[in-house]
Design a protein around this motif. Structure first.
Motif, PDB file in Angstrom:
ATOM      1  N   PRO A 590      -7.264 -40.374   5.219  1.00  0.00           N
ATOM      2  CA  PRO A 590      -7.673 -39.687   6.449  1.00  0.00           C
ATOM      3  C   PRO A 590      -7.387 -38.194   6.429  1.00  0.00           C
ATOM      4  CG  PRO A 590      -6.592 -41.755   6.962  1.00  0.00           C
ATOM      5  CD  PRO A 590      -6.411 -41.543   5.485  1.00  0.00           C
ATOM      6  N   ALA A 591      -8.107 -37.476   7.265  1.00  0.00           N
ATOM      7  CA  ALA A 591      -7.974 -36.026   7.356  1.00  0.00           C
ATOM      8  C   ALA A 591      -6.548 -35.622   7.723  1.00  0.00           C
ATOM      9  CB  ALA A 591      -8.956 -35.480   8.397  1.00  0.00           C
ATOM     10  N   GLY A 592      -6.142 -34.463   7.189  1.00  0.00           N
ATOM     11  CA  GLY A 592      -4.844 -33.902   7.546  1.00  0.00           C
ATOM     12  C   GLY A 592      -3.671 -34.411   6.749  1.00  0.00           C
ATOM     13  N   MET A 593      -3.909 -35.328   5.823  1.00  0.00           N
ATOM     14  CA  MET A 593      -2.819 -35.881   5.016  1.00  0.00           C
ATOM     15  C   MET A 593      -2.872 -35.311   3.601  1.00  0.00           C
ATOM     16  SD  MET A 593      -3.175 -39.882   6.223  1.00  0.00           S
ATOM     17  CE  MET A 593      -1.810 -40.473   5.231  1.00  0.00           C
ATOM     18  N   GLU A 594      -1.711 -35.032   3.032  1.00  0.00           N
ATOM     19  CA  GLU A 594      -1.597 -34.629   1.633  1.00  0.00           C
ATOM     20  C   GLU A 594      -2.451 -33.401   1.307  1.00  0.00           C
ATOM     21  OE1 GLU A 594       0.261 -36.460  -0.992  1.00  0.00           O
ATOM     22  OE2 GLU A 594       1.217 -37.161   0.846  1.00  0.00           O
ATOM     23  N   GLY A 595      -2.535 -32.453   2.243  1.00  0.00           N
ATOM     24  CA  GLY A 595      -3.261 -31.221   1.973  1.00  0.00           C
ATOM     25  C   GLY A 595      -4.755 -31.396   1.865  1.00  0.00           C
ATOM     26  N   GLY A 596      -5.284 -32.474   2.424  1.00  0.00           N
ATOM     27  CA  GLY A 596      -6.702 -32.761   2.279  1.00  0.00           C
ATOM     28  C   GLY A 596      -7.598 -32.080   3.283  1.00  0.00           C
ATOM     29  N   GLY A 597      -7.018 -31.466   4.320  1.00  0.00           N
ATOM     30  CA  GLY A 597      -7.836 -30.796   5.317  1.00  0.00           C
ATOM     31  C   GLY A 597      -8.670 -31.760   6.130  1.00  0.00           C
ATOM     32  N   GLU A 598      -9.781 -31.241   6.685  1.00  0.00           N
ATOM     33  CA  GLU A 598     -10.611 -32.046   7.583  1.00  0.00           C
ATOM     34  C   GLU A 598     -11.375 -33.144   6.873  1.00  0.00           C
ATOM     35  OE1 GLU A 598     -13.136 -29.405   9.705  1.00  0.00           O
ATOM     36  OE2 GLU A 598     -11.488 -28.423  10.792  1.00  0.00           O
ATOM     37  N   THR A 599     -11.614 -32.982   5.574  1.00  0.00           N
ATOM     38  CA  THR A 599     -12.410 -33.984   4.858  1.00  0.00           C
ATOM     39  C   THR A 599     -11.557 -35.073   4.228  1.00  0.00           C
ATOM     40  OG1 THR A 599     -12.362 -32.674   2.817  1.00  0.00           O
ATOM     41  CG2 THR A 599     -14.181 -32.274   4.349  1.00  0.00           C
ATOM     42  N   GLY A 600     -10.245 -34.911   4.248  1.00  0.00           N
ATOM     43  CA  GLY A 600      -9.367 -35.903   3.642  1.00  0.00           C
ATOM     44  C   GLY A 600      -9.172 -35.638   2.159  1.00  0.00           C
ATOM     45  N   VAL A 679      -3.523 -29.851  -8.729  1.00  0.00           N
ATOM     46  CA  VAL A 679      -3.354 -28.631  -7.944  1.00  0.00           C
ATOM     47  C   VAL A 679      -4.121 -27.514  -8.639  1.00  0.00           C
ATOM     48  CG1 VAL A 679      -1.247 -27.911  -9.170  1.00  0.00           C
ATOM     49  CG2 VAL A 679      -1.592 -27.189  -6.798  1.00  0.00           C
ATOM     50  N   ASP A 680      -4.590 -26.524  -7.869  1.00  0.00           N
ATOM     51  CA  ASP A 680      -5.212 -25.368  -8.508  1.00  0.00           C
ATOM     52  C   ASP A 680      -4.233 -24.196  -8.521  1.00  0.00           C
ATOM     53  OD1 ASP A 680      -5.265 -24.133  -5.989  1.00  0.00           O
ATOM     54  OD2 ASP A 680      -7.372 -24.606  -5.631  1.00  0.00           O
ATOM     55  N   ARG A 681      -4.652 -23.077  -9.104  1.00  0.00           N
ATOM     56  CA  ARG A 681      -3.734 -21.950  -9.283  1.00  0.00           C
ATOM     57  C   ARG A 681      -3.323 -21.310  -7.963  1.00  0.00           C
ATOM     58  NH1 ARG A 681      -2.965 -20.420 -14.539  1.00  0.00           N
ATOM     59  NH2 ARG A 681      -4.374 -21.399 -16.060  1.00  0.00           N
ATOM     60  N   GLU A 682      -4.064 -21.598  -6.912  1.00  0.00           N
ATOM     61  CA  GLU A 682      -3.695 -21.087  -5.594  1.00  0.00           C
ATOM     62  C   GLU A 682      -2.767 -22.031  -4.847  1.00  0.00           C
ATOM     63  OE1 GLU A 682      -4.490 -18.008  -4.533  1.00  0.00           O
ATOM     64  OE2 GLU A 682      -5.244 -17.836  -6.583  1.00  0.00           O
ATOM     65  N   GLY A 683      -2.395 -23.127  -5.509  1.00  0.00           N
ATOM     66  CA  GLY A 683      -1.479 -24.073  -4.882  1.00  0.00           C
ATOM     67  C   GLY A 683      -2.149 -25.086  -3.975  1.00  0.00           C
ATOM     68  N   ASN A 684      -3.474 -25.171  -4.025  1.00  0.00           N
ATOM     69  CA  ASN A 684      -4.186 -26.161  -3.208  1.00  0.00           C
ATOM     70  C   ASN A 684      -4.112 -27.516  -3.893  1.00  0.00           C
ATOM     71  OD1 ASN A 684      -5.191 -24.208  -1.265  1.00  0.00           O
ATOM     72  ND2 ASN A 684      -6.549 -23.500  -2.899  1.00  0.00           N
ATOM     73  N   GLN A 685      -3.591 -28.521  -3.173  1.00  0.00           N
ATOM     74  CA  GLN A 685      -3.450 -29.851  -3.745  1.00  0.00           C
ATOM     75  C   GLN A 685      -4.811 -30.521  -3.823  1.00  0.00           C
ATOM     76  OE1 GLN A 685       0.079 -31.852  -2.452  1.00  0.00           O
ATOM     77  NE2 GLN A 685      -0.801 -33.883  -2.763  1.00  0.00           N
ATOM     78  N   SER A 696       7.739 -35.825  -2.085  1.00  0.00           N
ATOM     79  CA  SER A 696       6.913 -35.899  -3.292  1.00  0.00           C
ATOM     80  C   SER A 696       5.685 -35.000  -3.145  1.00  0.00           C
ATOM     81  CB  SER A 696       6.456 -37.332  -3.546  1.00  0.00           C
ATOM     82  OG  SER A 696       7.548 -38.180  -3.758  1.00  0.00           O
ATOM     83  N   ARG A 697       5.415 -34.209  -4.172  1.00  0.00           N
ATOM     84  CA  ARG A 697       4.280 -33.292  -4.079  1.00  0.00           C
ATOM     85  C   ARG A 697       4.026 -32.642  -5.438  1.00  0.00           C
ATOM     86  NH1 ARG A 697       6.416 -28.256  -4.232  1.00  0.00           N
ATOM     87  NH2 ARG A 697       8.576 -27.988  -3.503  1.00  0.00           N
ATOM     88  N   ALA A 698       2.898 -31.914  -5.501  1.00  0.00           N
ATOM     89  CA  ALA A 698       2.635 -31.042  -6.636  1.00  0.00           C
ATOM     90  C   ALA A 698       3.403 -29.735  -6.437  1.00  0.00           C
ATOM     91  CB  ALA A 698       1.139 -30.761  -6.727  1.00  0.00           C
ATOM     92  N   PHE A 699       3.489 -28.935  -7.477  1.00  0.00           N
ATOM     93  CA  PHE A 699       4.090 -27.612  -7.331  1.00  0.00           C
ATOM     94  C   PHE A 699       3.231 -26.757  -6.402  1.00  0.00           C
ATOM     95  CE2 PHE A 699       5.787 -28.312 -11.830  1.00  0.00           C
ATOM     96  CZ  PHE A 699       7.036 -28.691 -11.362  1.00  0.00           C
ATOM     97  N   ASN A 700       3.887 -25.898  -5.623  1.00  0.00           N
ATOM     98  CA  ASN A 700       3.131 -24.966  -4.793  1.00  0.00           C
ATOM     99  C   ASN A 700       2.850 -23.685  -5.582  1.00  0.00           C
ATOM    100  OD1 ASN A 700       5.475 -23.265  -4.583  1.00  0.00           O
ATOM    101  ND2 ASN A 700       6.224 -24.558  -2.898  1.00  0.00           N
TER     102      ASN A 700
END
Length: 788
Positions: A590-600, A679-685, A696-700
């Motif tokens: 669902p949206a808003g979880m794990e850095g997924g934004g509105e699209t999940g 994750v990308d170089r801008e820290g977006n999961q 638990s997470r990826a590096f920021n």
């Protein structure tokens, strides 16, 4: 048996089983207690103590085995309260809350990969179960109980009070629901594949998977081939699914003798009966990695035989395994049996850390605070030294009581490590096999100059490593990495699919386990005749495999850890009419979880792991700091997964010439990055990481920028050797005097020399400048004084 207990001949059981092995070695206290109790129950052979039955019958097997009251597997959780529990009541009591029974972590993980059906909540288990009301019912010390209460407050979604029973899989009459609710296929997948190993069932009878139930899962030896090799003539030796021998394996005091060989403890192979899937830590510990290839061939030219239905290649074994240690030498009774309270994931159940035995370069294990390396926080634990203890836990009284020397070490959570003791400034590990391994903690190794320069730099010079990292992040020599789990669940039914000759279906292991609850199945040994068949046939494939240095991220304890693909399903579902409902589909949470934004976020998870492939030599600095993969940025090379790939005659701009060309690789529509990138170089999961735990997470972005060192060489060599007049002169002098470095050691020495010269130059230069300024001020003041 009869040679040592002649009176046992009076038992009707001996009419058929007179040559059977005693369940424990002759002279053991346990065997003497069993024989005494059997005598009191009217069976001088002691068989009825565990198996029940009628010891007076000598001819009719059905009567002798007592019908429904006979226990072919006394360790079964459905009967062990009356058998094993008569002496080991606490272990039997806590079995239902243990993770090996509930499998709640696997259930939540699979639900997550089908769209986070239960969110972060560990809602379901194989069976309905709840915590005791009294917190003191938790097995362990007061320190341990308080510690676990703290973790429960921090992670209420994992340390829950109760589990609901796993929902039923979709039935034959409801298959049309899959068109609107394809995520329901998750429960088919869980019941057929993921949860066939839990303690309440005997599981599938395949090579490498033979075992008992409940207590017998671990304490009764089964070989990978599944044949009985003891002396009882009444047990068939030419059919599988029998124990290797009629003996109990356990501690170093329990001697098992088979084919003239004695051994002690639980072999790692017993654990790999189940721990060969998921994170694969059991087979990894043994140095085995799954491979799709069936070579090398046997002497007859056949394929390599399947083990756990897989094939393997030989890799480096964990150093603990090489030293003769077994799983139980590190993992405590609470780790394995449970403490009586629910923990929804491995990290919640395991109470040990590397530093519990090895300490750190600055502190012995007994000088560390409780919670060190198990913080569930972003800061290292602090506080008073944990010390040692002189007492074992009360519920482990039946195990081996070792010489405690200066005291038992304590685990990170405050329980005695009952086979690991302090002896002066050293540690002794009493292994279950019978070895006494004397070990120097890190602090003593450093004091004795027995740690390499690399080790000192990593652990002391860069102190943040130990403050933020797990030891095994560097010391894991390899990690199995199965990228992309292509799951197909085929629900085709022959009455609705013209091409089908049979219904696609599979065995429901959870339903079989629950069938044991019924009186007529309570004592049944295994599930073959349960008939718990459900629609849907599950098959799995991978995109690709790797084993070299894994990527890293942050685990639930707040520490940098290796990551490996957890559940990364690309799901294909075939409906009852044989037509595809989903093809290569990745669900989204669902949206808003794990850095997924509105699209999940994509529901493909990269899981924090302890690979169980420890080695003395750590991975190199550049394997982390100069590796995109290590930082979670992915393996470079694979072309886009969200595009179809054609392989046929084509022009240089990629135009395929044949109108009849078929795609070689279909697209996975919403996978815009590689499976290995989180994750990308801008820290977006870009995917989920260890969804069980809050931390638990990826590096920021800041961490990635702080760690990246891929330009380290360029920082010097943009000037070296000829881009600066001064450096050019020094380079030529070094060249003609033979001082240019030709090896890694010489190069490192030169860099170290330059660093010291630079540091001393700046220090002395700064001091000289300060002295000059001070002298100038004094000179000006004196000059002004003379002018007056």
């Amino acid at each position: 048996m009869l040679d040592h207990f002649p009176n046992a001949a009076k038992s009707g059981c001996m009419a058929c089983h007179g040559e059977i092995e005693p369940i424990r070695e002759i002279g053991s206290e346990m065997l003497n207690q069993i024989m005494a109790r059997g005598e009191a129950m009217g069976d001088p052979a002691g068989c009825v103590v565990c198996h029940n039955g009628d010891p007076n019958e000598t001819k009719d097997k059905e009567i002798a085995h007592g019908g429904d009251d006979f226990y072919p597997d006394p360790g079964s959780p459905w009967v062990n309260e009356e058998t094993c529990g008569s002496c080991h009541a606490e272990q039997v009591r806590v079995q239902w809350q243990s993770l090996m029974m509930t499998e709640s972590g696997k259930i939540q993980g699979t639900c997550w990969s089908f769209g986070a059906l239960t969110g972060y909540e560990h809602t379901f288990a194989n069976y309905a179960v709840e915590n005791p009301v009294d917190p003191k019912d938790r097995l362990g010390t007061d320190t341990y109980r308080a510690y676990m209460e703290r973790l429960k407050r921090l992670e209420p979604n994992v340390f829950v009070d109760r589990h609901e029973p796993l929902p039923e899989a979709i039935g034959f009459g409801d298959l049309d629901r899959l068109n609107d609710e394809p995520e329901l296929a998750a429960f088919t997948y869980i019941r057929q594949e993921c949860n066939r190993c839990h303690h309440a069932v005997k599981g599938r009878s395949k090579r490498g998977d033979f075992r008992g139930m409940g207590c017998s899962s671990c304490h009764i030896p089964y070989s990978n081939e599944g044949f009985y090799e003891g002396h009882d003539k009444s047990i068939p030796s030419d059919e599988t699914a029998h124990p290797l021998t009629h003996q109990i394996q356990g501690t170093r005091e329990a001697t098992v003798t088979v084919n003239g060989i004695n051994y002690h403890g639980l072999p790692a192979e017993t654990c790999t009966t189940c721990h060969n899937r998921g994170k694969r830590i059991g087979v990894s510990f043994q140095g085995l990695m799954e491979t799709p290839y069936a070579s090398p061939f046997t002497e007859e030219g056949d394929d390599q035989p399947g083990l756990h239905t897989k094939h393997y290649i030989a890799m480096e074994q964990d150093i603990h395994y090489q030293k003769g240690m077994k799983c139980q030498d590190c993992h405590t009774s609470n780790d394995v049996h449970g403490d009586g309270f629910l923990a929804g994931s491995n990290l919640g159940a395991v109470q040990i850390e590397c530093s519990d035995c090895h300490g750190t370069p600055d502190k012995f294990p007994w000088e560390l605070p409780i919670g060190y390396m198990d913080e569930f926080d972003m800061q290292p634990a602090d506080g008073a030294a944990r010390g040692v203890t002189q007492k074992q836990l009360p519920h482990t009284w039946a195990g081996t009581q070792h010489k405690k020397k200066d005291g038992y070490l304590l685990t990170a959570r405050g329980n005695p490590f009952e086979n690991v003791v302090r002896d002066g400034d050293e540690v002794i590990v009493y292994t279950a096999e019978g070895k006494d391994l004397r070990m120097k903690p890190l602090k003593k190794l450093v004091a004795n100059n027995e740690v390499s320069t690399r080790g000192l730099v990593a652990m002391k010079s860069v102190s943040k490593h130990l403050d933020r990292m797990e030891c095994y992040t560097c010391h894991s020599s390899w990690t199995p990495q199965c990228y992309g789990c292509h799951v197909k669940i085929d629900y085709s039914q022959k009455d609705r699919c013209p091409e089908c000759n049979e219904n696609k279906e599979g065995f429901d292991w959870v339903a079989a386990g629950r069938k044991h609850m019924q009186p007529e199945f309570r004592t049944q040994d295994g599930e073959d005749a349960m008939g718990t068949v459900i629609p849907g046939h599950v098959s799995e494939q991978r995109s690709y495999l790797r084993w070299e240095e894994p990527m890293m991220g942050v685990n639930g304890e707040g520490r940098v850890t290796p990551l490996a693909p957890g559940c990364q399903p690309s799901v294909t579902i075939i409906g009852p009419d044989g037509k595809s409902i989903l093809t290569n589909h990745i669900f989204k949470i669902p949206a808003g979880m794990e850095g997924g934004g509105e699209t999940g976020q994509l529901a493909i998870d990269m899981s924090p792991t302890q690979p169980h492939t420890m080695t003395k030599d750590a991975r190199s600095c550049e394997s982390c700091h100069a590796s995109d993969k290590a930082l979670g940025l992915g393996i470079s090379g694979p072309r886009p997964w969200d595009e179809k790939h054609f392989v046929d005659l084509q022009t240089t701009d990629g135009t395929v010439l044949s109108k009849r060309a078929e795609p070689q690789m279909e697209a996975i529509k919403n996978l815009t990055q590689d499976w290995s990138q989180i994750v990308d170089r801008e820290g977006n999961q870009l995917a989920t990481v260890g969804h069980h735990w809050k931390l638990s997470r990826a590096f920021n972005k800041d961490e990635i920028e702080h760690m990246r060192r891929e330009g380290t060489c360029i920082a010097c060599h943009k000037e070296i050797p000829e881009n600066s007049n001064a450096i050019n002169l020094l380079h030529h002098v070094a060249k003609y005097t033979g001082q240019l470095p030709h090896s890694n050691e010489e190069h490192a020495g030169l860099v170290h020399k330059i660093l010291l010269l630079s540091a001393w130059g700046q220090t002395v230069g700064g001091a000289a400048f300060g002295f000059a300024v001070f002298a100038l001020i004094i000179w000006i003041q004196k000059k002004r004084s003379r002018a007056r």
